[in-house]
Design a protein around this motif. Structure first.
Motif, PDB file in Angstrom:
ATOM      1  N   PRO A  66       0.786  -1.233   0.000  1.00 14.51           N
ATOM      2  CA  PRO A  66       0.000   0.000   0.000  1.00 14.51           C
ATOM      3  C   PRO A  66       0.820   1.286   0.000  1.00 14.51           C
ATOM      4  O   PRO A  66       0.333   2.323  -0.463  1.00 14.51           O
ATOM      5  CB  PRO A  66      -0.845  -0.105   1.270  1.00 14.51           C
ATOM      6  CG  PRO A  66      -0.313  -1.221   2.058  1.00 14.51           C
ATOM      7  CD  PRO A  66       0.512  -2.085   1.155  1.00 14.51           C
ATOM      8  N   ARG A  67       2.070   1.264   0.472  1.00 20.11           N
ATOM      9  CA  ARG A  67       2.902   2.474   0.455  1.00 20.11           C
ATOM     10  C   ARG A  67       4.089   2.378  -0.492  1.00 20.11           C
ATOM     11  O   ARG A  67       4.520   3.374  -1.050  1.00 20.11           O
ATOM     12  CB  ARG A  67       3.418   2.768   1.861  1.00 20.11           C
ATOM     13  CG  ARG A  67       2.348   3.344   2.755  1.00 20.11           C
ATOM     14  CD  ARG A  67       2.877   3.944   4.042  1.00 20.11           C
ATOM     15  NE  ARG A  67       4.293   4.118   4.131  1.00 20.11           N
ATOM     16  CZ  ARG A  67       5.026   3.762   5.174  1.00 20.11           C
ATOM     17  NH1 ARG A  67       4.476   3.200   6.211  1.00 20.11           N
ATOM     18  NH2 ARG A  67       6.328   3.966   5.182  1.00 20.11           N
ATOM     19  N   HIS A  68       4.632   1.185  -0.663  1.00 16.87           N
ATOM     20  CA  HIS A  68       5.880   1.026  -1.414  1.00 16.87           C
ATOM     21  C   HIS A  68       5.705   0.332  -2.764  1.00 16.87           C
ATOM     22  O   HIS A  68       6.687   0.043  -3.439  1.00 16.87           O
ATOM     23  CB  HIS A  68       6.899   0.265  -0.566  1.00 16.87           C
ATOM     24  CG  HIS A  68       7.176   0.919   0.739  1.00 16.87           C
ATOM     25  ND1 HIS A  68       7.802   2.137   0.847  1.00 16.87           N
ATOM     26  CD2 HIS A  68       6.866   0.535   2.008  1.00 16.87           C
ATOM     27  CE1 HIS A  68       7.889   2.480   2.119  1.00 16.87           C
ATOM     28  NE2 HIS A  68       7.327   1.532   2.848  1.00 16.87           N
ATOM     29  N   GLY A  69       4.479   0.048  -3.154  1.00 21.63           N
ATOM     30  CA  GLY A  69       4.231  -0.571  -4.453  1.00 21.63           C
ATOM     31  C   GLY A  69       4.947  -1.893  -4.610  1.00 21.63           C
ATOM     32  O   GLY A  69       4.922  -2.747  -3.729  1.00 21.63           O
ATOM     33  N   THR A  70       5.634  -2.053  -5.715  1.00 20.86           N
ATOM     34  CA  THR A  70       6.300  -3.320  -6.032  1.00 20.86           C
ATOM     35  C   THR A  70       7.636  -3.499  -5.331  1.00 20.86           C
ATOM     36  O   THR A  70       8.234  -4.568  -5.423  1.00 20.86           O
ATOM     37  CB  THR A  70       6.510  -3.453  -7.555  1.00 20.86           C
ATOM     38  OG1 THR A  70       7.240  -2.311  -8.014  1.00 20.86           O
ATOM     39  CG2 THR A  70       5.173  -3.555  -8.275  1.00 20.86           C
ATOM     40  N   LEU A  71       8.087  -2.471  -4.613  1.00 16.80           N
ATOM     41  CA  LEU A  71       9.347  -2.597  -3.882  1.00 16.80           C
ATOM     42  C   LEU A  71       9.255  -3.685  -2.816  1.00 16.80           C
ATOM     43  O   LEU A  71      10.228  -4.378  -2.546  1.00 16.80           O
ATOM     44  CB  LEU A  71       9.719  -1.256  -3.237  1.00 16.80           C
ATOM     45  CG  LEU A  71      11.064  -1.199  -2.533  1.00 16.80           C
ATOM     46  CD1 LEU A  71      12.200  -1.465  -3.527  1.00 16.80           C
ATOM     47  CD2 LEU A  71      11.257   0.153  -1.872  1.00 16.80           C
ATOM     48  N   ARG A  72       8.082  -3.853  -2.242  1.00 17.65           N
ATOM     49  CA  ARG A  72       7.854  -4.892  -1.232  1.00 17.65           C
ATOM     50  C   ARG A  72       7.166  -6.077  -1.902  1.00 17.65           C
ATOM     51  O   ARG A  72       5.947  -6.163  -1.965  1.00 17.65           O
ATOM     52  CB  ARG A  72       6.985  -4.355  -0.098  1.00 17.65           C
ATOM     53  CG  ARG A  72       7.624  -3.314   0.788  1.00 17.65           C
ATOM     54  CD  ARG A  72       8.588  -3.918   1.806  1.00 17.65           C
ATOM     55  NE  ARG A  72       8.033  -4.989   2.597  1.00 17.65           N
ATOM     56  CZ  ARG A  72       7.396  -4.808   3.747  1.00 17.65           C
ATOM     57  NH1 ARG A  72       7.233  -3.609   4.248  1.00 17.65           N
ATOM     58  NH2 ARG A  72       6.925  -5.848   4.402  1.00 17.65           N
ATOM     59  N   VAL A  73       7.965  -6.995  -2.423  1.00 19.46           N
ATOM     60  CA  VAL A  73       7.414  -8.126  -3.168  1.00 19.46           C
ATOM     61  C   VAL A  73       6.599  -9.070  -2.294  1.00 19.46           C
ATOM     62  O   VAL A  73       5.790  -9.846  -2.796  1.00 19.46           O
ATOM     63  CB  VAL A  73       8.506  -8.913  -3.929  1.00 19.46           C
ATOM     64  CG1 VAL A  73       9.138  -8.048  -4.989  1.00 19.46           C
ATOM     65  CG2 VAL A  73       9.552  -9.459  -2.976  1.00 19.46           C
ATOM     66  N   ASP A  74       6.791  -8.983  -0.964  1.00 18.70           N
ATOM     67  CA  ASP A  74       6.021  -9.842  -0.076  1.00 18.70           C
ATOM     68  C   ASP A  74       4.540  -9.444  -0.042  1.00 18.70           C
ATOM     69  O   ASP A  74       3.720 -10.159   0.511  1.00 18.70           O
ATOM     70  CB  ASP A  74       6.608  -9.847   1.341  1.00 18.70           C
ATOM     71  CG  ASP A  74       6.797  -8.462   1.935  1.00 18.70           C
ATOM     72  OD1 ASP A  74       7.101  -7.512   1.188  1.00 18.70           O
ATOM     73  OD2 ASP A  74       6.663  -8.320   3.162  1.00 18.70           O
ATOM     74  N   TYR A  75       4.186  -8.339  -0.658  1.00 18.20           N
ATOM     75  CA  TYR A  75       2.796  -7.907  -0.767  1.00 18.20           C
ATOM     76  C   TYR A  75       2.261  -8.046  -2.191  1.00 18.20           C
ATOM     77  O   TYR A  75       1.094  -7.817  -2.438  1.00 18.20           O
ATOM     78  CB  TYR A  75       2.650  -6.438  -0.356  1.00 18.20           C
ATOM     79  CG  TYR A  75       2.640  -6.217   1.125  1.00 18.20           C
ATOM     80  CD1 TYR A  75       1.452  -5.918   1.785  1.00 18.20           C
ATOM     81  CD2 TYR A  75       3.798  -6.308   1.879  1.00 18.20           C
ATOM     82  CE1 TYR A  75       1.432  -5.690   3.154  1.00 18.20           C
ATOM     83  CE2 TYR A  75       3.789  -6.092   3.241  1.00 18.20           C
ATOM     84  CZ  TYR A  75       2.609  -5.784   3.872  1.00 18.20           C
ATOM     85  OH  TYR A  75       2.579  -5.576   5.226  1.00 18.20           O
ATOM     86  N   CYS A  76       3.115  -8.363  -3.133  1.00 19.90           N
ATOM     87  CA  CYS A  76       2.720  -8.370  -4.546  1.00 19.90           C
ATOM     88  C   CYS A  76       1.936  -9.620  -4.928  1.00 19.90           C
ATOM     89  O   CYS A  76       2.245 -10.726  -4.494  1.00 19.90           O
ATOM     90  CB  CYS A  76       3.950  -8.264  -5.442  1.00 19.90           C
ATOM     91  SG  CYS A  76       4.699  -6.630  -5.424  1.00 19.90           S
ATOM     92  N   GLY A  77       0.947  -9.398  -5.759  1.00 26.38           N
ATOM     93  CA  GLY A  77       0.157 -10.497  -6.282  1.00 26.38           C
ATOM     94  C   GLY A  77       0.924 -11.302  -7.309  1.00 26.38           C
ATOM     95  O   GLY A  77       1.962 -10.878  -7.826  1.00 26.38           O
ATOM     96  N   ALA A  78       0.395 -12.453  -7.612  1.00 29.08           N
ATOM     97  CA  ALA A  78       1.065 -13.409  -8.490  1.00 29.08           C
ATOM     98  C   ALA A  78       1.408 -12.837  -9.856  1.00 29.08           C
ATOM     99  O   ALA A  78       2.494 -13.075 -10.378  1.00 29.08           O
ATOM    100  CB  ALA A  78       0.193 -14.652  -8.651  1.00 29.08           C
ATOM    101  N   VAL A  79       0.512 -12.079 -10.448  1.00 30.15           N
ATOM    102  CA  VAL A  79       0.743 -11.575 -11.802  1.00 30.15           C
ATOM    103  C   VAL A  79       1.667 -10.362 -11.791  1.00 30.15           C
ATOM    104  O   VAL A  79       2.436 -10.158 -12.720  1.00 30.15           O
ATOM    105  CB  VAL A  79      -0.610 -11.254 -12.485  1.00 30.15           C
ATOM    106  CG1 VAL A  79      -0.415 -10.648 -13.852  1.00 30.15           C
ATOM    107  CG2 VAL A  79      -1.449 -12.526 -12.577  1.00 30.15           C
ATOM    108  N   ILE A  80       1.634  -9.575 -10.724  1.00 30.53           N
ATOM    109  CA  ILE A  80       2.450  -8.359 -10.638  1.00 30.53           C
ATOM    110  C   ILE A  80       3.900  -8.676 -10.299  1.00 30.53           C
ATOM    111  O   ILE A  80       4.801  -7.932 -10.656  1.00 30.53           O
ATOM    112  CB  ILE A  80       1.856  -7.389  -9.587  1.00 30.53           C
ATOM    113  CG1 ILE A  80       0.462  -6.934 -10.016  1.00 30.53           C
ATOM    114  CG2 ILE A  80       2.760  -6.198  -9.337  1.00 30.53           C
ATOM    115  CD1 ILE A  80       0.385  -6.216 -11.348  1.00 30.53           C
ATOM    116  N   SER A  81       4.145  -9.786  -9.654  1.00 33.07           N
ATOM    117  CA  SER A  81       5.500 -10.088  -9.193  1.00 33.07           C
ATOM    118  C   SER A  81       6.466 -10.464 -10.312  1.00 33.07           C
ATOM    119  O   SER A  81       7.663 -10.550 -10.087  1.00 33.07           O
ATOM    120  CB  SER A  81       5.473 -11.178  -8.128  1.00 33.07           C
ATOM    121  OG  SER A  81       4.930 -12.367  -8.641  1.00 33.07           O
ATOM    122  N   GLY A  82       5.984 -10.684 -11.514  1.00 32.43           N
ATOM    123  CA  GLY A  82       6.861 -10.997 -12.635  1.00 32.43           C
ATOM    124  C   GLY A  82       6.393 -10.265 -13.874  1.00 32.43           C
ATOM    125  O   GLY A  82       5.366  -9.605 -13.862  1.00 32.43           O
TER     126      GLY A  82
END
Length: 125
Positions: A66-82
């Motif tokens: 919610p604050r760091h976008g894709t910088l925090r991959v532990d919050y990223c969804g499956a499609v966004i992480s790659g």
């Protein structure tokens, strides 16, 4: 070709509204964002209805911190992480050519979908 379920149509529409030229996350270069965006739209078209039927949510697929976008991959969804196009989806993972992304990772937290993150960033700018 049948129409996608309303939730999948919404996912696709929200992603498509995001510019392919301007990354919504300041730590994701525009060229990488363009690939992620293209892969996300492709996922919606090819696997969205099946993923929805398997219980995947917008946060599990398209979420970001919610604050760091894709910088925090532990919050990223499956499609966004790659940035690769998905080869398939299963009950607990999305399969890519070189990797898989799981929705049942221990300690996983799901952030808002990237389009909600982008709207928040735009409002605060």
């Amino acid at each position: 070709m049948s129409s996608p379920p309303p939730a999948v149509a919404t996912w696709r529409d929200q992603i498509e509204r995001l510019s392919p030229h301007a990354s919504p996350c300041r730590y994701m270069p525009p060229a990488r964002w363009a690939a992620v965006r293209k892969a996300a739209i492709d996922f919606c078209d090819r696997f969205g209805a099946d993923a929805l039927a398997l219980g995947w949510t917008d946060r599990q697929l398209f979420g970001v911190h919610p604050r760091h976008g894709t910088l925090r991959v532990d919050y990223c969804g499956a499609v966004i992480s790659g940035s690769d196009k998905a080869l398939g989806e299963e009950a607990n993972r999305v399969v890519f050519e070189r990797t898989s992304s799981y929705r049942d990772r221990q300690g996983q937290e799901w952030g808002p979908p990237i389009w909600e993150f982008a709207a928040k960033v735009a409002r605060s700018a």
